[in-house]
Motif scaffolding. Structure first.
Motif, PDB file in Angstrom:
ATOM      1  N   ILE A  19     117.941  22.814  58.093  1.00 50.53           N
ATOM      2  CA  ILE A  19     116.357  22.801  58.141  1.00 50.53           C
ATOM      3  C   ILE A  19     116.064  24.125  57.453  1.00 50.53           C
ATOM      4  O   ILE A  19     115.163  23.978  56.808  1.00 50.53           O
ATOM      5  CB  ILE A  19     115.871  23.019  59.914  1.00 50.53           C
ATOM      6  CG1 ILE A  19     116.230  21.668  60.373  1.00 50.53           C
ATOM      7  CG2 ILE A  19     114.382  23.183  59.831  1.00 50.53           C
ATOM      8  CD1 ILE A  19     116.091  21.430  61.856  1.00 50.53           C
ATOM      9  N   PHE A  22     116.268  23.469  53.938  1.00 48.67           N
ATOM     10  CA  PHE A  22     115.246  22.743  53.362  1.00 48.67           C
ATOM     11  C   PHE A  22     113.820  23.581  53.274  1.00 48.67           C
ATOM     12  O   PHE A  22     113.691  23.620  52.126  1.00 48.67           O
ATOM     13  CB  PHE A  22     115.237  21.531  54.522  1.00 48.67           C
ATOM     14  CG  PHE A  22     113.912  20.817  54.112  1.00 48.67           C
ATOM     15  CD1 PHE A  22     113.727  19.982  53.038  1.00 48.67           C
ATOM     16  CD2 PHE A  22     112.670  21.098  55.021  1.00 48.67           C
ATOM     17  CE1 PHE A  22     112.604  19.102  52.735  1.00 48.67           C
ATOM     18  CE2 PHE A  22     111.604  20.135  54.762  1.00 48.67           C
ATOM     19  CZ  PHE A  22     111.891  19.185  53.530  1.00 48.67           C
ATOM     20  N   ARG A  36     110.002  23.922  63.545  1.00 49.21           N
ATOM     21  CA  ARG A  36     111.517  23.490  63.652  1.00 49.21           C
ATOM     22  C   ARG A  36     111.603  23.127  65.160  1.00 49.21           C
ATOM     23  O   ARG A  36     112.048  21.966  65.383  1.00 49.21           O
ATOM     24  CB  ARG A  36     112.569  24.408  63.187  1.00 49.21           C
ATOM     25  CG  ARG A  36     114.031  24.049  63.346  1.00 49.21           C
ATOM     26  CD  ARG A  36     114.890  24.887  62.855  1.00 49.21           C
ATOM     27  NE  ARG A  36     115.330  25.945  63.707  1.00 49.21           N
ATOM     28  CZ  ARG A  36     116.222  26.892  63.321  1.00 49.21           C
ATOM     29  NH1 ARG A  36     116.552  27.213  62.270  1.00 49.21           N
ATOM     30  NH2 ARG A  36     116.716  27.819  64.424  1.00 49.21           N
ATOM     31  N   ILE A  43     114.494  15.122  64.715  1.00 47.80           N
ATOM     32  CA  ILE A  43     115.327  15.510  63.271  1.00 47.80           C
ATOM     33  C   ILE A  43     116.808  14.707  64.120  1.00 47.80           C
ATOM     34  O   ILE A  43     117.370  14.252  63.543  1.00 47.80           O
ATOM     35  CB  ILE A  43     115.435  16.888  63.156  1.00 47.80           C
ATOM     36  CG1 ILE A  43     114.112  17.321  62.551  1.00 47.80           C
ATOM     37  CG2 ILE A  43     116.687  16.894  62.253  1.00 47.80           C
ATOM     38  CD1 ILE A  43     113.912  18.687  62.235  1.00 47.80           C
ATOM     39  N   GLU A  47     119.121  11.914  62.665  1.00 45.11           N
ATOM     40  CA  GLU A  47     120.511  12.354  62.192  1.00 45.11           C
ATOM     41  C   GLU A  47     121.681  11.705  62.968  1.00 45.11           C
ATOM     42  O   GLU A  47     122.612  11.503  62.455  1.00 45.11           O
ATOM     43  CB  GLU A  47     120.656  14.032  62.337  1.00 45.11           C
ATOM     44  CG  GLU A  47     120.160  14.753  61.249  1.00 45.11           C
ATOM     45  CD  GLU A  47     120.482  15.142  60.140  1.00 45.11           C
ATOM     46  OE1 GLU A  47     121.863  14.198  59.847  1.00 45.11           O
ATOM     47  OE2 GLU A  47     120.248  15.516  59.284  1.00 45.11           O
ATOM     48  N   LEU A  65     114.763  15.259  56.649  1.00 42.54           N
ATOM     49  CA  LEU A  65     113.799  16.483  56.650  1.00 42.54           C
ATOM     50  C   LEU A  65     112.378  16.468  55.974  1.00 42.54           C
ATOM     51  O   LEU A  65     111.430  16.488  56.339  1.00 42.54           O
ATOM     52  CB  LEU A  65     114.551  17.771  56.391  1.00 42.54           C
ATOM     53  CG  LEU A  65     115.618  18.349  57.168  1.00 42.54           C
ATOM     54  CD1 LEU A  65     116.393  19.487  56.707  1.00 42.54           C
ATOM     55  CD2 LEU A  65     115.226  18.428  58.749  1.00 42.54           C
TER      56      LEU A  65
END
Length: 75
Positions: A19, A22, A36, A43, A47, A65
């Motif tokens: 993250i 990214f 986040r 996320i 994932e 993301l």
């Protein structure tokens, strides 16, 4: 002494590092911890899906993301 910290890893790269990388690639040279943390559940959920499941959603693993943060990062 046991630790209450949870370490998540997807493949060989920790999810937190993924993250952060990214956001750095988007030109955001900061650690957007609040963003986040607020979206971590989504996320992780994405994932954990198979590549086939992601494809049915129109996503690739590399697209997770950008998808999750699409409302704040305009491509």
């Amino acid at each position: 002494m046991p630790s209450n910290n949870v370490q998540l890893a997807m493949g060989h790269v920790s999810l937190g590092l993924k993250i952060d990388s990214f956001f750095a690639a988007q030109g955001m040279g900061m650690n957007p911890y609040g963003l986040r943390r607020a979206r971590l559940r989504q996320i992780i959920q994405l994932e954990s899906q198979s590549d086939g499941d992601l494809a049915r959603l129109g996503l690739t693993r590399d697209g997770i993301l950008p998808h999750v943060f699409r409302d704040i990062l305009h491509s």
